[in-house]
Design an enzyme around this catalytic site. Structure first.
Site, short mmCIF file in Angstrom:
data_model
loop_
_atom_site.label_atom_id
_atom_site.label_comp_id
_atom_site.label_asym_id
_atom_site.label_seq_id
_atom_site.Cartn_x
_atom_site.Cartn_y
_atom_site.Cartn_z
N HIS A 1 -3.43 6.12 3.03
CA HIS A 1 -4.50 5.06 3.26
C HIS A 1 -3.89 3.10 3.27
CE1 HIS A 1 -5.87 2.03 -0.28
NE2 HIS A 1 -6.90 2.64 0.39
N ASP B 1 0.91 -1.40 -0.06
CA ASP B 1 0.23 0.29 0.02
C ASP B 1 0.65 1.25 0.29
OD1 ASP B 1 -2.26 1.66 0.84
OD2 ASP B 1 -3.34 -0.43 0.71
N SER C 1 -11.41 -0.84 -0.03
CA SER C 1 -9.79 -1.38 0.40
C SER C 1 -10.24 -1.38 1.92
CB SER C 1 -9.19 0.54 0.12
OG SER C 1 -9.07 0.76 -0.92
#
Length: 816
Positions: A248, A207, A431
């Site tokens: 994220h 990520d 996600s």
């Protein structure tokens, strides 16, 4: 509502996965011939170690080599040191390099030339992927909602979980923030009674990086050592760390494995639990392997770096890797890296994407590779057990997991774009659905480490909680993740069998136009395009081992399977097979291959696509209830006890079996040899009283033996024993009372034993024919051996062994 500044402007877009291939970047795998036989050809290439002829060829095409695929800056070894993929895949990580052209037009012309170059195995554009996030925020309120009326003593002490803010793990219904449907959750609390993860299990997150200082993610393990391990920056970023500057990767990691039962952080009312977060005491849960695939503070990752991340995760032993990135273009390099990870026991878990408003939903990669079993595709559900409106639902979708307003971790510092949260943030998007499943693999791997390959995909599908229309349906696939059912499926008494078998029968199954879209080693390289072909069905039937009392699941595995789909389309090499038939004791597997061209050619292996019939194999897994040996321990009497003949001896034990304990036998075994049966009980008994026989005038030392029998399946057993002395006494039944009558006999022999002991029938050569345990008195021999076969006429000997001694009688068996 808090302003999200620039971060939400970058992230909260309806279709973040509409990225296109990088216009100037290409990736090639050079052929072995291009490098020659030098030592350098066996090491990872770098731009500086390319042969002069290769560099000249690139220069002539207007491109230059800028990065090596296999070089790993984090470790002193190249990527791809795990188990190599089989030859049909043609994957050589050490020969892969990244090229760059000055503009897109030159990149396009160079790509056409490289695809046709005999010194190149394959070439493609580099693809850009973006996070599958929908929104972040707003920040959670400072004060928790009132606790609902519920016994909380057994719950972890994470404040947000207890306050009902983590509906994904424990949905308390409409009384908590945001409302919802009671128990529309992944059943985490129930699952944690079976597994909280293990420090021996690594979970990778590929990520934007991670906040290593977040107390929910980093720190030390309960047994010592760091929780974050094997960090790797897969990009060409000058900063080699994995620090998250985008915002994220840290939220994704929190869903997967935030520390559980570790109280509050940052404020008395904040603190969350993760799926695979330990118990806050002796177990810290799964370790985290952060891999940065988005350079700097960007939110985009290339297929080149994603593939590097997959190899690293597999090489360091991660059991799963989370990929919450997607876009519409497939990548051969990425696909090969997914397969490599799967072959090495690392399961790629991918977010399905946020294009749910499209009808039908187009496949997004890499999640679309779930159709081939080399990834798991996860969509998003909400607090009322519905598919979220944004969640994609392509054909490849496996299951859903909570992905709307999921409370998770945020960095302890502002993002590059200025977004700042107090350690936690509600996040929406597939996600944040995917890491629920990645964490689930951690829980499952902790209790069943032998699982691998496609086992996890099958079990997740089979145990998902059905929502939407009954059964499998397009919007919700197999249902919503259910951790309790997942762990129950492989509970005590369940065994897993992995094997592979060659096809044993072939037959023609129609004609059609075969479309091969991508070349490859062997026959695929010969048959790119459209061809008239005969479809051939290949099958193999295998017997279920006797150790399985019943079979719950049968599935095909990728590693070891060599067959294709039967739809006349081969976009690329992807093993496929299916279960064609199954009963209690056998299962038949089926796959396909194709014969191109003239049927009269009988010895032409190169006409078979994707491989010759002799190479067709099926790898599979079987799950079911197995016949395992019972366990038994003696609780009474204590070792060294003694008793006299005629006394009632109380014997107690604890016996168990994953299947069943059918009976328990008790015997005295003198040190001098022999065995004196004392009696038997039903399997559920926990003890009994047994009358001791006479051993003669002197004390006899030996052992008291309790045997637990499982007479189902393989009829296995286990024994426990303690030292014991059978005291001397006056024997009222001397050995002279032992009789075997009539003799001669034809059908059956009656034996009168003077007491508890064992009767053996021996043939004239002294070989044992039959054992007849006895507690004294009459016992019959029906003239059959231990296998149930009738013995022939002749001389036999009947021997009695008991506490009083041993004696033998000669008998004659007549022909019928």
């Amino acid at each position: 509502m808090r302003a999200i500044v620039l971060l939400l402007l970058a992230l909260a877009i309806p279709t973040p996965a509409r990225a296109t291939p990088d216009e100037r970047a290409l990736v090639v795998q050079l052929s072995a011939d291009a490098l020659g036989a030098s030592e350098a050809s066996r090491r990872a290439l770098t731009p500086g170690t390319l042969p002069a002829a290769v560099r000249a060829r690139f220069s002539a095409l207007g491109v230059r080599a800028v990065r090596s695929f296999a070089v790993n800056r984090a470790l002193a070894r190249p990527l791809g040191t795990g188990r190599a993929l089989p030859e049909p895949y043609g994957f050589a990580p050490e020969r892969i390099v990244l090229l760059e052209a000055p503009d897109s037009a030159l990149a396009s012309s160079a790509l056409r030339a490289l695809v046709a170059d005999p010194q190149v195995d394959w070439a493609e554009r580099v693809v850009t992927r973006t996070p599958t996030v929908w929104t972040l925020g707003p920040a959670p309120d400072a004060e928790p909602a009132p606790l609902v009326a519920r016994a909380l003593d057994s719950l972890p002490n994470d404040p947000s979980l207890r306050a009902g803010r983590q509906y994904a793990l424990l949905n308390l219904g409409p009384a908590v923030p945001g409302g919802g449907l009671a128990r529309a959750d992944v059943r985490a609390v129930e699952a944690w009674r079976r597994s909280v993860g293990s420090e021996s299990v690594k979970l990778a997150v590929a990520d934007t990086g991670i906040d290593p200082d977040h107390p929910e993610l980093g720190g030390s393990l309960a047994q010592g050592g760091p929780r974050i391990t094997d960090a790797f920056n897969a990009t060409d970023d000058p900063d080699p760390t994995v620090t998250d500057r985008y915002g994220h990767g840290t939220p994704v990691a929190g869903v997967m494995a935030a520390r559980t039962n570790d109280g509050s952080h940052f404020a008395p009312t904040t603190g969350i639990a993760g799926v695979c977060g330990g118990d806050g005491r002796n177990e810290s849960g799964c370790r985290l392997v952060p891999i940065k695939i988005a350079p700097g503070f960007s939110g985009s990752a290339s297929s080149f770096d994603i593939a590097r991340a997959l190899l690293h995760a597999a090489d360091v032993g991660a059991r799963a890797v989370n990929l919450s990135f997607a876009s519409t273009t497939p990548s051969r390099l990425e696909r090969l890296a997914l397969t490599y990870a799967l072959y090495n026991g690392c399961i790629p878990v991918c977010a399905a994407g946020n294009n749910g408003f499209d009808t039908p939903t187009a496949p997004l990669y890499p999640a679309a590779h779930a159709r081939e079993g080399i990834a798991i595709s996860v969509g998003a559900s909400d607090a009322r057990d519905r598919r979220t409106l944004f969640s994609s639902y392509p054909e490849s979708l496996d299951l859903l997991a909570p992905g709307e307003n999921v409370l998770t971790t945020f960095m302890t510092y502002p993002s590059h774009y200025g977004a700042s949260y107090p350690g936690y943030v509600p996040a929406s998007g597939t996600s944040f659905a995917a890491p629920h499943v990645t964490g689930a693999i951690g829980l499952l791997a902790a209790v069943r480490p032998e699982l691998s390959d496609r086992d996890f995909q099958h079990l997740l599908r089979a145990t998902a909680h059905d929502i939407g229309d009954p059964g499998h349906d397009a919007p919700t696939a197999h249902g919503r993740l259910d951790l309790e059912r997942l762990l129950d499926r492989v509970g005590p008494g369940k065994g897993v069998w992995h094997d592979e078998v060659a096809a044993d029968s072939f037959g023609t199954a129609g004609e059609g136009m075969l479309v091969v879209q991508e070349g490859g080693p062997g026959t695929l390289a010969r048959h790119v395009g459209t061809h008239s072909a005969t479809r051939i069905v290949a099958q193999a039937t295998v017997a279920i081992p006797d150790s399985f009392l019943s079979v719950t699941d049968v599935w095909l595995r990728v590693a070891g399977t060599m067959a294709a789909r039967g739809d006349f389309r081969i976009p690329w090499f992807a093993p496929y097979a299916e279960v064609a038939a199954r009963d209690e004791r056998t299962v038949t597997f089926r796959g396909w291959l194709y014969r191109v061209g003239d049927d009269s050619c009988t010895v032409c292996d190169d006409r078979y696509v994707p491989l010759a019939p002799s190479n067709v194999r099926f790898a599979f897994g079987v799950l079911g209830t197995v016949d395992r040996a019972p366990t038994v321990s003696i609780t009474e009497p204590a070792g060294g006890a003694s008793a006299r003949p005629g006394e009632n001896l109380l014997v107690s034990w604890v016996a168990s079996d994953p299947d069943t304990v059918s009976r328990v036998t008790v015997a005295f075994v003198p040190d001098a040899g022999g065995e004196v049966p004392l009696g038997a009980t039903a399997g559920e008994a926990r003890g009994g009283s047994f009358t001791l026989p006479c051993a003669g005038p002197v004390d006899v030392p030996g052992r008291l033996v309790v045997t637990a029998h499982d007479d189902r399946g393989r009829a296995d057993l286990s024994r426990a024993e303690v030292p014991f002395v059978l005291r001397g006494g006056n024997c009222s039944a001397p050995l002279t009372t032992f009789r075997a009558t009539p003799s001669p006999f034809r059908d059956a022999l009656t034996v009168f034993a003077p007491g508890a002991g064992r009767v053996q029938v021996l043939d004239a050569a002294g070989r044992r024919v039959r054992d007849l345990p006895t507690s004294g008195g009459e016992v019959r021999w029906d003239g059959h051996d231990a296998r149930g076969s009738r013995v022939g006429p002749g001389v036999y000997f009947v021997r009695y062994t008991g506490a009083a001694g041993t004696t033998t009688r000669r008998v004659v068996r007549l022909d019928r």
